[in-house]
Design a protein around this motif. Structure first.
Motif, mmCIF file in Angstrom:
data_model
loop_
_atom_site.group_PDB
_atom_site.id
_atom_site.type_symbol
_atom_site.label_atom_id
_atom_site.label_comp_id
_atom_site.label_asym_id
_atom_site.label_seq_id
_atom_site.Cartn_x
_atom_site.Cartn_y
_atom_site.Cartn_z
ATOM 1 N N LEU A 330 14.066 -17.280 -16.617
ATOM 2 C CA LEU A 330 15.213 -16.753 -15.868
ATOM 3 C C LEU A 330 16.280 -17.823 -15.649
ATOM 4 O O LEU A 330 15.970 -19.007 -15.501
ATOM 5 N N PRO A 331 17.556 -17.440 -15.588
ATOM 6 C CA PRO A 331 18.582 -18.374 -15.122
ATOM 7 C C PRO A 331 18.239 -18.833 -13.706
ATOM 8 O O PRO A 331 17.754 -18.045 -12.885
ATOM 9 N N ARG A 332 18.517 -20.092 -13.420
ATOM 10 C CA ARG A 332 18.073 -20.641 -12.140
ATOM 11 C C ARG A 332 18.706 -19.921 -10.954
ATOM 12 O O ARG A 332 18.050 -19.711 -9.920
ATOM 13 N N ALA A 333 19.960 -19.535 -11.071
ATOM 14 C CA ALA A 333 20.615 -18.839 -9.961
ATOM 15 C C ALA A 333 19.922 -17.515 -9.657
ATOM 16 O O ALA A 333 19.777 -17.124 -8.492
ATOM 17 N N VAL A 334 19.468 -16.824 -10.698
ATOM 18 C CA VAL A 334 18.750 -15.557 -10.507
ATOM 19 C C VAL A 334 17.380 -15.821 -9.885
ATOM 20 O O VAL A 334 16.970 -15.141 -8.936
ATOM 21 N N ALA A 335 16.669 -16.816 -10.418
ATOM 22 C CA ALA A 335 15.350 -17.139 -9.889
ATOM 23 C C ALA A 335 15.435 -17.518 -8.416
ATOM 24 O O ALA A 335 14.634 -17.055 -7.585
ATOM 25 N N TYR A 336 16.419 -18.350 -8.070
ATOM 26 C CA TYR A 336 16.563 -18.757 -6.678
ATOM 27 C C TYR A 336 16.912 -17.564 -5.788
ATOM 28 O O TYR A 336 16.354 -17.410 -4.687
ATOM 29 N N GLY A 337 17.802 -16.713 -6.249
ATOM 30 C CA GLY A 337 18.161 -15.544 -5.462
ATOM 31 C C GLY A 337 16.971 -14.653 -5.165
ATOM 32 O O GLY A 337 16.826 -14.115 -4.062
ATOM 33 N N LYS A 338 16.091 -14.524 -6.135
ATOM 34 C CA LYS A 338 14.920 -13.668 -5.966
ATOM 35 C C LYS A 338 13.918 -14.268 -4.982
ATOM 36 O O LYS A 338 13.356 -13.556 -4.141
ATOM 37 N N ILE A 339 13.678 -15.579 -5.060
ATOM 38 C CA ILE A 339 12.711 -16.150 -4.117
ATOM 39 C C ILE A 339 13.303 -16.212 -2.713
ATOM 40 O O ILE A 339 12.565 -16.108 -1.719
ATOM 41 N N ARG A 340 14.623 -16.360 -2.626
ATOM 42 C CA ARG A 340 15.245 -16.321 -1.310
ATOM 43 C C ARG A 340 15.114 -14.931 -0.706
ATOM 44 O O ARG A 340 14.826 -14.791 0.492
ATOM 45 N N ALA A 341 15.301 -13.886 -1.512
ATOM 46 C CA ALA A 341 15.110 -12.515 -1.014
ATOM 47 C C ALA A 341 13.669 -12.291 -0.582
ATOM 48 O O ALA A 341 13.411 -11.587 0.414
ATOM 49 N N LEU A 342 12.724 -12.874 -1.321
ATOM 50 C CA LEU A 342 11.306 -12.758 -0.956
ATOM 51 C C LEU A 342 11.060 -13.340 0.426
ATOM 52 O O LEU A 342 10.370 -12.743 1.268
ATOM 53 N N VAL A 343 11.628 -14.515 0.681
ATOM 54 C CA VAL A 343 11.463 -15.169 1.978
ATOM 55 C C VAL A 343 12.138 -14.373 3.085
ATOM 56 O O VAL A 343 11.554 -14.146 4.157
#
Length: 354
Positions: A330-343
């Motif tokens: 995944l692009p890093r911005a997408v990956a980060y957005g997803k784990i932030r939503a998880l948190v």
């Protein structure tokens, strides 16, 4: 260390294209890596630091090194084993009991080399640790509890051509003994969790039915660190779809019958619901609540809604919000957005629970 509703990723985080050639993830010749040999170790460690930082910045409770220091989660461990001929690979068509893989130009090179299997040519023995150096680096730099991943024996067997043992059970048990020694070595470095990555429990369900519990029992002999087994549908990168498989609950039942502490299940993209969780026994359960087959970033409320429903079956003390399988592409911005939503989604539920 599995506190109630501990958030984490499965294992890999977004791997930068400056680090590796994504289309060569299954190559056996080292051509995945882009940096020159004299700066490769520094590049690996920089990528690991970036993965650790982003997981901690997002607020995950347990972090990994993003698997930045290994090419692939499975073949990384072959170099630590005797009895394996890496130079004379044998091409074998990948035959799965759950066929979800694309056959198009985008992943043609990946799949071509995925089918090149090193040979088992003698007794398999553990020679040295493949992951200890990486884990030492992770422990030294992470400010939160850490998880380390090792490949499971059934999955590793699926990546090999057996020219020695003659039957799958004997070969898998030999691999389990070797991987157990790897896990015992890693345990000394103090990870909070050790995860066994076993997609073959799903893709080769008949073998998991036959001797899966026996394999997991051998794997955890002598270990005191909590052990989680991850069984998935495969990477979203080359999955046409992940329609919920009607036999996936059997994977959960097999793991539930073993002495491991928990299981990690792919949940969001296949569209599983709380019914699946009724098959998890008294184990800790990690469920994927973000879909890696989509670049759209989930909302916190979506994560919270799915988590609340799961809590109707599994209590908070044993339920842990996670990602679906493997974020490396995944692009890093997408990956980060997803784990932030998880948190953020998990926090909504924690606040509600008090």
């Amino acid at each position: 260390m599995l506190r109630p509703l501990s958030t984490q990723i499965v294992g890999s985080y977004a791997k930068p294209h400056w680090l590796g050639r994504h289309e060569r993830i299954h190559h056996l010749d080292g051509s995945w890596w882009r940096p020159e040999a004299d700066v490769l170790e520094e590049a690996k460690q920089d990528a690991a630091l970036l993965a650790i930082y982003e997981q901690e910045r997002a607020g995950l409770d347990i972090v990994t090194d993003g698997e930045a220091q290994r090419v692939a989660y499975d073949r990384h461990f072959l170099a630590s084993l005797s009895g394996i001929d890496m130079m004379d690979a044998e091409k074998q068509a990948y035959v799965s009991e759950v066929e979800t893989r694309k056959r198009n130009a985008e992943v043609a090179e990946m799949m071509e080399h995925f089918q090149l299997n090193p040979k088992i040519v003698g007794p398999i023995e553990w020679v040295r640790s493949s992951a200890a150096k990486d884990l030492e680096f992770l422990v030294a730099h992470a400010r939160r509890p850490v998880k380390v991943n090792v490949v499971g024996p059934l999955t590793l067997l699926d990546r090999l051509a057996d020219h020695h043992y003659g039957n799958p059970r004997d070969a898998a048990m030999a691999l389990a003994g070797a991987i157990n020694k790897e896990m015992l070595a890693l345990e000394k470095l103090g990870p909070a969790v050790i995860q066994i990555d076993e997609p073959a429990f799903h893709f080769k369900l008949s073998r998991a039915r036959e001797f899966g519990v026996e394999l997991l029992t051998r794997l955890v002999e002598g270990l005191s660190t909590p052990v989680i087994v991850h069984a998935c549908y495969g990477y979203s990168l080359y999955a046409e779809s992940k329609t919920a498989n009607p036999t996936y609950h059997e994977v959960a039942e097999i793991i539930a019958a073993s002495p491991v502490q928990g299981m990690s299940l792919e949940y969001e993209q296949p569209g599983h619901g709380p019914e699946l969780l009724k098959h998890t026994g008294d184990k800790h359960v990690l469920i994927g609540l973000v879909n890696l087959g989509s670049r759209e970033i989930e909302t916190a409320e979506h994560v919270a809604t799915r988590l609340r429903a799961a809590l109707e079956v599994v209590p908070a003390e044993r339920l842990h919000p996670c990602t679906d399988c493997g974020m490396w592409f995944l692009p890093r911005a997408v990956a980060y957005g997803k784990i932030r939503a998880l948190v953020e989604g998990t926090k909504l539920v924690k606040d509600q629970l008090g």
